[in-house]
Write a protein that holds these residues in place. Structure first.
Motif, PDB file in Angstrom:
ATOM      1  N   ALA A  22       0.837  -1.200   0.000  1.00  0.00           N
ATOM      2  CA  ALA A  22       0.000   0.000   0.000  1.00  0.00           C
ATOM      3  C   ALA A  22       0.876   1.256   0.000  1.00  0.00           C
ATOM      4  N   ARG A  23       1.937   1.265   0.796  1.00  0.00           N
ATOM      5  CA  ARG A  23       2.848   2.425   0.800  1.00  0.00           C
ATOM      6  C   ARG A  23       3.503   2.610  -0.560  1.00  0.00           C
ATOM      7  N   TRP A  24       3.941   1.504  -1.178  1.00  0.00           N
ATOM      8  CA  TRP A  24       4.589   1.595  -2.495  1.00  0.00           C
ATOM      9  C   TRP A  24       3.623   2.147  -3.540  1.00  0.00           C
ATOM     10  N   LEU A  25       2.403   1.612  -3.546  1.00  0.00           N
ATOM     11  CA  LEU A  25       1.413   2.041  -4.537  1.00  0.00           C
ATOM     12  C   LEU A  25       1.001   3.501  -4.334  1.00  0.00           C
ATOM     13  N   ALA A  26       1.165   4.019  -3.121  1.00  0.00           N
ATOM     14  CA  ALA A  26       0.803   5.411  -2.821  1.00  0.00           C
ATOM     15  C   ALA A  26       1.903   6.406  -3.177  1.00  0.00           C
ATOM     16  N   THR A  27       3.124   5.933  -3.434  1.00  0.00           N
ATOM     17  CA  THR A  27       4.200   6.875  -3.759  1.00  0.00           C
ATOM     18  C   THR A  27       3.905   7.520  -5.111  1.00  0.00           C
ATOM     19  N   PRO A  28       4.234   8.797  -5.264  1.00  0.00           N
ATOM     20  CA  PRO A  28       3.866   9.504  -6.499  1.00  0.00           C
ATOM     21  C   PRO A  28       4.369   8.847  -7.788  1.00  0.00           C
ATOM     22  N   ASP A  29       5.620   8.379  -7.814  1.00  0.00           N
ATOM     23  CA  ASP A  29       6.135   7.766  -9.043  1.00  0.00           C
ATOM     24  C   ASP A  29       5.388   6.494  -9.403  1.00  0.00           C
ATOM     25  N   VAL A  30       4.990   5.716  -8.412  1.00  0.00           N
ATOM     26  CA  VAL A  30       4.241   4.479  -8.679  1.00  0.00           C
ATOM     27  C   VAL A  30       2.791   4.804  -9.003  1.00  0.00           C
ATOM     28  N   ALA A  31       2.174   5.651  -8.193  1.00  0.00           N
ATOM     29  CA  ALA A  31       0.764   5.986  -8.410  1.00  0.00           C
ATOM     30  C   ALA A  31       0.535   6.577  -9.799  1.00  0.00           C
ATOM     31  N   ARG A  32       1.500   7.336 -10.287  1.00  0.00           N
ATOM     32  CA  ARG A  32       1.372   7.960 -11.608  1.00  0.00           C
ATOM     33  C   ARG A  32       1.156   6.925 -12.705  1.00  0.00           C
ATOM     34  N   TRP A  33       1.885   5.836 -12.653  1.00  0.00           N
ATOM     35  CA  TRP A  33       1.831   4.862 -13.751  1.00  0.00           C
ATOM     36  C   TRP A  33       0.962   3.653 -13.444  1.00  0.00           C
ATOM     37  N   HIS A  35      -1.728   3.518 -11.145  1.00  0.00           N
ATOM     38  CA  HIS A  35      -3.131   3.909 -10.978  1.00  0.00           C
ATOM     39  C   HIS A  35      -3.920   2.766 -10.332  1.00  0.00           C
ATOM     40  N   GLN A  36      -3.424   2.294  -9.198  1.00  0.00           N
ATOM     41  CA  GLN A  36      -3.942   1.112  -8.507  1.00  0.00           C
ATOM     42  C   GLN A  36      -4.520   1.532  -7.155  1.00  0.00           C
ATOM     43  N   GLU A  37      -5.718   1.097  -6.861  1.00  0.00           N
ATOM     44  CA  GLU A  37      -6.272   1.328  -5.522  1.00  0.00           C
ATOM     45  C   GLU A  37      -5.427   0.552  -4.512  1.00  0.00           C
ATOM     46  N   PHE A  38      -5.288   1.103  -3.309  1.00  0.00           N
ATOM     47  CA  PHE A  38      -4.401   0.444  -2.346  1.00  0.00           C
ATOM     48  C   PHE A  38      -4.991   0.368  -0.940  1.00  0.00           C
ATOM     49  N   ASP A  39      -6.320   0.519  -0.814  1.00  0.00           N
ATOM     50  CA  ASP A  39      -6.924   0.267   0.502  1.00  0.00           C
ATOM     51  C   ASP A  39      -6.974  -1.245   0.722  1.00  0.00           C
ATOM     52  N   ALA A  40      -7.268  -1.652   1.958  1.00  0.00           N
ATOM     53  CA  ALA A  40      -7.216  -3.077   2.320  1.00  0.00           C
ATOM     54  C   ALA A  40      -8.119  -3.931   1.431  1.00  0.00           C
ATOM     55  N   LEU A 104       7.496  -2.483 -10.178  1.00  0.00           N
ATOM     56  CA  LEU A 104       7.556  -1.176  -9.542  1.00  0.00           C
ATOM     57  C   LEU A 104       8.656  -1.192  -8.491  1.00  0.00           C
ATOM     58  N   ILE A 105       9.265  -0.035  -8.335  1.00  0.00           N
ATOM     59  CA  ILE A 105      10.170   0.225  -7.214  1.00  0.00           C
ATOM     60  C   ILE A 105       9.399   1.158  -6.298  1.00  0.00           C
ATOM     61  N   PRO A 167      -4.596   2.446 -21.504  1.00  0.00           N
ATOM     62  CA  PRO A 167      -3.605   2.694 -20.459  1.00  0.00           C
ATOM     63  C   PRO A 167      -4.155   2.360 -19.069  1.00  0.00           C
ATOM     64  N   ASP A 168      -3.256   2.007 -18.131  1.00  0.00           N
ATOM     65  CA  ASP A 168      -3.671   1.774 -16.752  1.00  0.00           C
ATOM     66  C   ASP A 168      -4.251   3.042 -16.140  1.00  0.00           C
TER      67      ASP A 168
END
Length: 189
Positions: A22-33, A35-40, A104-105, A167-168
């Motif tokens: 969830a933290r990784w998916l919330a980072t701006p560089d990851v979230a940008r590409w 576009h994945q929901e990351f709640d539980a 993703l990183i 696109p995602d």
């Protein structure tokens, strides 16, 4: 702490990783590409079936010097008919032996340090080692995500087609590149 040239490894994603994911998916560089929901609930919906073995693909935590830093997803494209329908108008027939990856990183301070090509090279080698049927990897990347397709090129992939895919992230243009890496020793097509 991750060294300048870390050992790259992988292990299966577990539900215990959902906090980090969830933290990784919330980072701006990851979230940008991504576009994945990351709640539980979204993590359980999108990653739980893979953890339980109900999905044919792999969700792998990326380890750099043993430290979790990201995620790789891997699957045989033929196992997902919706992927085949997306790929084929752009690249033509997709061999049943083609796999794909996404990556993703999730640690911002590790982005731009050359880890992307190292991760891609490692997971590519692992794919060919673990999956005897894998003859190639095909990876679609939004053309605007230059960092991603350049990392693939540095890992030995080459652009084999360009065209429109969904696109995602809906803010992105549909223009994509599809990059390919052949199994070492396989004849190029």
């Amino acid at each position: 702490m991750v060294s300048a040239h870390p050992d790259i490894g992988f292990r299966p994603l577990t539900r215990d990783d959902f906090g980090a994911l969830a933290r990784w998916l919330a980072t701006p560089d990851v979230a940008r590409w991504w576009h994945q929901e990351f709640d539980a609930a979204a993590l359980e919906r999108d990653f739980g079936p893979g953890i339980d073995g109900a999905e044919p693909g792999d969700n792998l935590v990326v380890l750099a010097d043993g430290v979790p830093i990201g995620l790789v997803q891997r699957c045989r494209i033929a196992d997902y008919p919706e992927y085949l329908r997306e790929f084929e108008p752009v690249i033509g027939a997709v061999p049943p032996t083609a796999y794909t990856i996404d990556y993703l990183i999730g640690v911002p301070e590790l982005i731009g340090r050359g880890l992307g090509p190292a991760i891609i090279s490692s997971v590519s080698a692992d794919t060919f080692d673990r999956h005897d049927d894998a003859q190639m990897l095909l990876v679609p990347v939004v053309a605007a995500n230059r960092r991603s397709w350049r990392a693939l090129e540095k890992a030995g992939f080459r652009i084999v087609a360009s065209g429109d895919l969904v696109p995602d992230n809906p803010i992105d243009d549909p223009a994509h590149h599809i990059l390919r890496l052949e199994r070492p020793g396989a004849a190029a097509r």
